[in-house]
Design a protein around this motif. Sequence first.
Motif, short mmCIF file in Angstrom:
data_model
loop_
_atom_site.label_atom_id
_atom_site.label_comp_id
_atom_site.label_asym_id
_atom_site.label_seq_id
_atom_site.Cartn_x
_atom_site.Cartn_y
_atom_site.Cartn_z
N LEU A 144 -35.91 7.04 -38.83
CA LEU A 144 -35.65 8.00 -38.17
C LEU A 144 -33.90 8.24 -38.34
CD1 LEU A 144 -37.17 7.23 -34.70
CD2 LEU A 144 -37.68 9.20 -36.01
N THR A 145 -33.17 7.18 -38.48
CA THR A 145 -31.77 7.35 -38.49
C THR A 145 -31.54 7.98 -40.14
OG1 THR A 145 -31.38 5.19 -37.22
CG2 THR A 145 -29.59 5.89 -38.71
N LEU A 146 -32.37 7.53 -40.91
CA LEU A 146 -32.09 8.17 -42.30
C LEU A 146 -32.16 9.49 -42.35
CD1 LEU A 146 -31.53 7.13 -45.26
CD2 LEU A 146 -34.00 7.12 -45.63
N VAL A 147 -33.39 9.96 -41.68
CA VAL A 147 -33.49 11.54 -41.71
C VAL A 147 -32.52 12.09 -40.65
CG1 VAL A 147 -35.11 13.30 -40.64
CG2 VAL A 147 -36.05 11.22 -41.93
N ARG A 148 -31.80 11.38 -39.69
CA ARG A 148 -30.75 11.95 -39.05
C ARG A 148 -29.44 12.01 -39.76
NH1 ARG A 148 -28.59 12.74 -34.38
NH2 ARG A 148 -27.07 10.95 -34.60
N LEU A 149 -29.28 11.31 -40.64
CA LEU A 149 -28.35 11.21 -41.81
C LEU A 149 -28.25 12.46 -42.54
CD1 LEU A 149 -27.47 7.71 -43.22
CD2 LEU A 149 -26.40 8.89 -41.18
N THR A 327 -27.33 6.95 -28.68
CA THR A 327 -28.44 7.85 -28.17
C THR A 327 -29.70 8.40 -28.64
OG1 THR A 327 -26.76 8.57 -26.49
CG2 THR A 327 -28.85 9.46 -26.39
N PHE A 328 -29.22 9.07 -29.75
CA PHE A 328 -30.16 9.71 -30.52
C PHE A 328 -31.38 9.16 -31.36
CE2 PHE A 328 -27.38 13.54 -29.99
CZ PHE A 328 -27.81 14.02 -28.65
N PRO A 329 -30.81 8.06 -32.07
CA PRO A 329 -31.72 7.31 -33.20
C PRO A 329 -32.63 6.44 -32.26
CG PRO A 329 -29.43 6.62 -33.68
CD PRO A 329 -29.53 7.81 -32.81
N PHE A 330 -32.26 5.73 -31.26
CA PHE A 330 -33.01 4.98 -30.27
C PHE A 330 -34.07 5.68 -29.24
CE2 PHE A 330 -29.24 2.68 -31.55
CZ PHE A 330 -30.05 1.67 -32.58
N SER A 331 -33.46 6.94 -28.79
CA SER A 331 -34.13 7.65 -27.91
C SER A 331 -35.55 8.17 -28.63
CB SER A 331 -33.68 8.70 -27.24
OG SER A 331 -33.05 9.78 -28.22
N ASN A 332 -35.33 8.71 -29.83
CA ASN A 332 -36.63 8.94 -30.77
C ASN A 332 -37.43 7.94 -30.91
OD1 ASN A 332 -36.27 11.45 -32.27
ND2 ASN A 332 -34.49 10.73 -33.23
N SER A 333 -36.98 6.59 -31.26
CA SER A 333 -37.85 5.44 -31.29
C SER A 333 -38.56 5.01 -30.17
CB SER A 333 -36.85 4.21 -31.91
OG SER A 333 -37.77 3.23 -32.22
N VAL A 334 -37.89 5.02 -28.98
CA VAL A 334 -38.26 4.69 -27.40
C VAL A 334 -39.69 5.74 -27.19
CG1 VAL A 334 -37.97 4.71 -25.04
CG2 VAL A 334 -36.37 3.61 -26.67
N ALA A 335 -39.45 7.10 -27.28
CA ALA A 335 -40.37 8.09 -27.16
C ALA A 335 -41.72 7.89 -27.94
CB ALA A 335 -39.75 9.34 -27.36
N LEU A 336 -41.42 7.45 -29.28
CA LEU A 336 -42.62 7.28 -30.32
C LEU A 336 -43.30 6.11 -29.70
CD1 LEU A 336 -43.86 8.55 -32.79
CD2 LEU A 336 -42.25 7.40 -34.10
N SER A 337 -42.62 5.07 -29.34
CA SER A 337 -43.40 3.81 -29.12
C SER A 337 -44.03 3.73 -27.71
CB SER A 337 -42.40 2.68 -28.96
OG SER A 337 -41.41 2.67 -27.62
#
Length: 407
Positions: A144-149, A327-337
């Motif tokens: 997710l972070t790679l895509v955000r980059l 906020t953003f990379p980790f919130s993505n991950s929390v929502a997906l999990s």
Amino acid sequence: MLKAAFQRYINNFRGFSREIWILTFITFINRAGTMVLPFLSKYLKEDLHFSYSQVGWIMVCFGTGSIIGSWLGGKLSDKIGFYKIMIFSLLVSGMMLFAIQFITSFIGLCIGMLLIMVVADMYRPAMFVSLGAYAKPENRTRALTLVRLAINLGFAAGPALGGLIIMNIGYRGLFWVDGGSCIIAILIFWIKVKEKKKTAFRDKEHPGEILTHSVFKDKPFWIFLFTCLVCGVLFFQVFTTIPLYHKEQFNLTELQTGLLLTMNGLMIFFLEMPLVSYVERHKISKIKVVAAGCLLMAVSLYLMLVNNWAGVLVIMMLFMTFGEMFTFPFSNSVALSRAPKGHEGRYMAIYTMSFSLAHILSAKVGMEIIEYYGYQMNWFFMGTLGLLGMLSGIWVLRLVQKENKLL
């Protein structure tokens, strides 16, 4: 020393599948091509001579289309698969961008912008679900972070490219390039990446990841969404009220405002991936990191209350950038999990919609407060809202810890 640091940075990018790299590349092409967005209000005002009120309504249609598209994209990703949705979204929205330049009436543009964003934003939840399918569970947050980059680099390149196109061809050129980039990006994806029929997603074999019957009954998820909404409202101030404040309070040029945004982009490029790797290696709670990010954003906006020293704008941007990285990379991950098997699209749709709504609220609420009470009141309101967002993040953390004890 420098060589070792560089090697450590490069190591953060190892372990991704070929599909993730292709997805990152097409996201970069797509985002670099979305150069219509930063210039849309200028195009409507200066080229089509609409009033501020009319521009505002077209932007509301833009945001509303984004919300509908996010929901539809997620729902259809669960029904017919993310792959088909991604191809449909970019291909059709590319063609629509070619067509919308020929619409010049107010009502026509309201309808046109609404429809184009419905189709274009179906891509986002589908893309998030594809990351879940093509990335290994242990490096999903890094993917997710790679895509955000790629998104950040695309956004950094896009406005500069857009400015050159406007100077040489005019605003019409933006629509041709934006539409063309959508179509080229998705053709690369279609040729190079094959559809993944079955995804090894969450089920009862994965303890600690919650199965719920319906997204609407998942209380921690909805409280967490409030934290995400607040973070979005605070962050989008950087693109709505803050550039106006730079000019009115400190008489900054567009270039100086642009340089502050470039600093934000460069910090994310160099620091976000190592930060994500550190959090994953040390198994720090992602919800805790998101709550800390919300606090940093709140501090950033409270700093704006200092209105007699321009240097505060740099310090404010440092806090905002770290808040964004937390906020953003980790919130993505929390929502997906949180998503049970077969519901990934629905969860990511609602998550994406929270940011579409934040986009509308950030501009509308910020501008209204400034109009009636001035900039200082806006910074105080936004900072206080950030504290509420942090508290709701802590509440979610408690609820999830309680859930895990019950398992």
